[in-house]
Design a protein around this motif. Structure first.
Motif, PDB file in Angstrom:
ATOM      1  N   ARG A 160       0.869  -0.823   0.323  1.00 45.79           N
ATOM      2  CA  ARG A 160      -0.038   0.377   0.062  1.00 45.79           C
ATOM      3  C   ARG A 160       0.644   1.510  -0.443  1.00 45.79           C
ATOM      4  N   GLY A 161       1.944   1.761   0.328  1.00 48.62           N
ATOM      5  CA  GLY A 161       2.816   2.187   0.605  1.00 48.62           C
ATOM      6  C   GLY A 161       3.795   2.952  -1.000  1.00 48.62           C
ATOM      7  N   TYR A 175       6.478  -7.232  -4.740  1.00 50.26           N
ATOM      8  CA  TYR A 175       5.414  -6.495  -2.933  1.00 50.26           C
ATOM      9  C   TYR A 175       5.707  -7.831  -2.672  1.00 50.26           C
ATOM     10  N   TYR A 190       5.075   0.813  -8.468  1.00 49.99           N
ATOM     11  CA  TYR A 190       4.204   0.038  -8.523  1.00 49.99           C
ATOM     12  C   TYR A 190       5.172  -0.650  -9.679  1.00 49.99           C
ATOM     13  N   PRO A 217       3.052   2.337  -3.716  1.00 49.45           N
ATOM     14  CA  PRO A 217       2.140   2.784  -4.562  1.00 49.45           C
ATOM     15  C   PRO A 217       2.359   4.739  -4.475  1.00 49.45           C
ATOM     16  N   GLU A 218       1.798   4.595  -3.461  1.00 51.01           N
ATOM     17  CA  GLU A 218       1.962   6.438  -2.936  1.00 51.01           C
ATOM     18  C   GLU A 218       3.111   7.147  -2.939  1.00 51.01           C
ATOM     19  N   PHE A 219       4.081   5.989  -3.557  1.00 53.82           N
ATOM     20  CA  PHE A 219       5.593   6.869  -3.957  1.00 53.82           C
ATOM     21  C   PHE A 219       6.073   6.566  -5.369  1.00 53.82           C
ATOM     22  N   GLY A 220       4.923   5.794  -5.981  1.00 53.06           N
ATOM     23  CA  GLY A 220       4.531   5.688  -7.261  1.00 53.06           C
ATOM     24  C   GLY A 220       5.606   4.953  -7.903  1.00 53.06           C
TER      25      GLY A 220
END
Length: 325
Positions: free
Chosen positions: A155-156, A169, A163, A158-161
């Protein structure tokens, strides 16, 4: 070579061996009877042992047999891929982290007498700071449940771009947790070695990095091999936590099969057998490697013991010229 006996207990005599054998047989019979009445009969009464539930897993003529095993095979393949990548990454990162902690600990003890006083204090302070940071990171990631680590990564990032596929993961989450555990295993192994080895290596001019790489780390791997193998088994089992990020590993696919066919006990029994087989293979591999390493050390010791004094002196002189130990 004299035969060694344990000093902790007496060797059982014929009477004690007979008592042990009879007790083991009686206990086995009791367990079988208990399993029959407490497990088999209740399951049979509820229809959990019928071919309607077991057929898709054990009967090739069943219409769902090939599809079920194709799905299980896919899940098991994904499990092994994730486990192999996580094991490799955890060993590499854990080894580097263990070496880093050992080096930082040695730097905090240095006085840096060759440098100016302000620079020496700066280097000692920086070494202490980095040592404290690595220690805090180890304690934090070792204390977090691995399921939370995997969730935060998925979850973290993707918040920083960042993917990735769900596989990565899962691998990153498992690596973060298990690498710090492996690092502590190796670090404790290196710190548990006799201090005279490092002192002797330093006396002949080896640097701290060379001492760690050539002397401490190889011995730590050999001594801590059982603990390392146990942790690798944990990595394999923890791949089942990939369900929280929808990674199609064995357990997740098992849940999908159960949702369609409604046969949880047969599916989970088959999955358990697969995991037990792989973990048992890893344990036997660890025992084999340990025996080979022990045999190699004994052979080297026997060969050295049979050398004449002149040969030993010659060997020592030749080794000293090469800079090894």
């Amino acid at each position: 070579m004299t035969r060694q006996t344990s000093v902790l207990y007496d060797v059982p005599g014929p009477r004690q061996r007979r008592i042990t054998l009879i007790s083991s047989l009686v206990a086995t019979v009791v367990l079988l009877i208990g399993a029959y009445f407490l497990i088999y009969l209740p399951l049979d009464d509820k229809g959990q042992l019928s071919m309607e539930l077991w057929g898709p897993l054990v009967d090739p003529s069943n219409e769902n047999f090939s599809q079920v095993w194709d799905r299980i095979g896919l899940g098991f393949k994904n499990t092994l891929i994730a486990a192999a990548l996580a094991i490799l990454a955890s060993l590499v990162v854990g080894t580097l982290l263990a070496v880093l902690r050992i080096q930082l600990k040695s730097l905090t003890r240095r006085r840096f007498t060759g440098a100016a006083t302000p620079v020496a204090y700066l280097l000692r302070g920086l070494s202490s700071l980095l040592s404290a940071v690595t220690r805090v990171c180890v304690e934090v990631f070792r204390g977090l449940p691995v399921v939370l680590t995997i969730f935060f990564v998925a979850r973290g990032f993707p918040e920083f771009g960042l993917y990735f596929d769900n596989l990565w993961y899962l691998v990153i989450g498992l690596t973060i947790y298990n690498s710090v555990v492996i690092a502590e295993i190796l670090r404790s192994g290196m710190e548990g070695l006799p201090g005279g080895q490092a002192e002797a290596a330093a006396a002949i001019g080896l640097s701290p990095a060379q001492i760690t790489r050539m002397i401490l780390l190889p011995q730590s791997f050999r001594i801590m091999l059982p603990a390392l193998i146990s942790q690798l088994v944990v990595v394999l089992k923890d791949t089942s936590l990939g369900f929280i990020i929808s990674y199609e590993e064995t357990l997740n696919i098992g849940k999908q099969i159960i949702g369609v066919l409604g046969n949880p006990i047969p599916v989970y029994v088959v999955i358990a057998v697969l995991f037990i087989a792989v973990n048992y293979s890893l344990s036997k591999l660890a025992q084999y490697v340990q025996r080979r390493l022990s045999r190699g050390r004994k052979t080297a010791g026997i060969a050295t013991d049979h050398l004449p004094p002149a040969a030993l002196m010659s060997q020592a002189e030749g080794g000293g010229g090469g800079g090894g130990i």
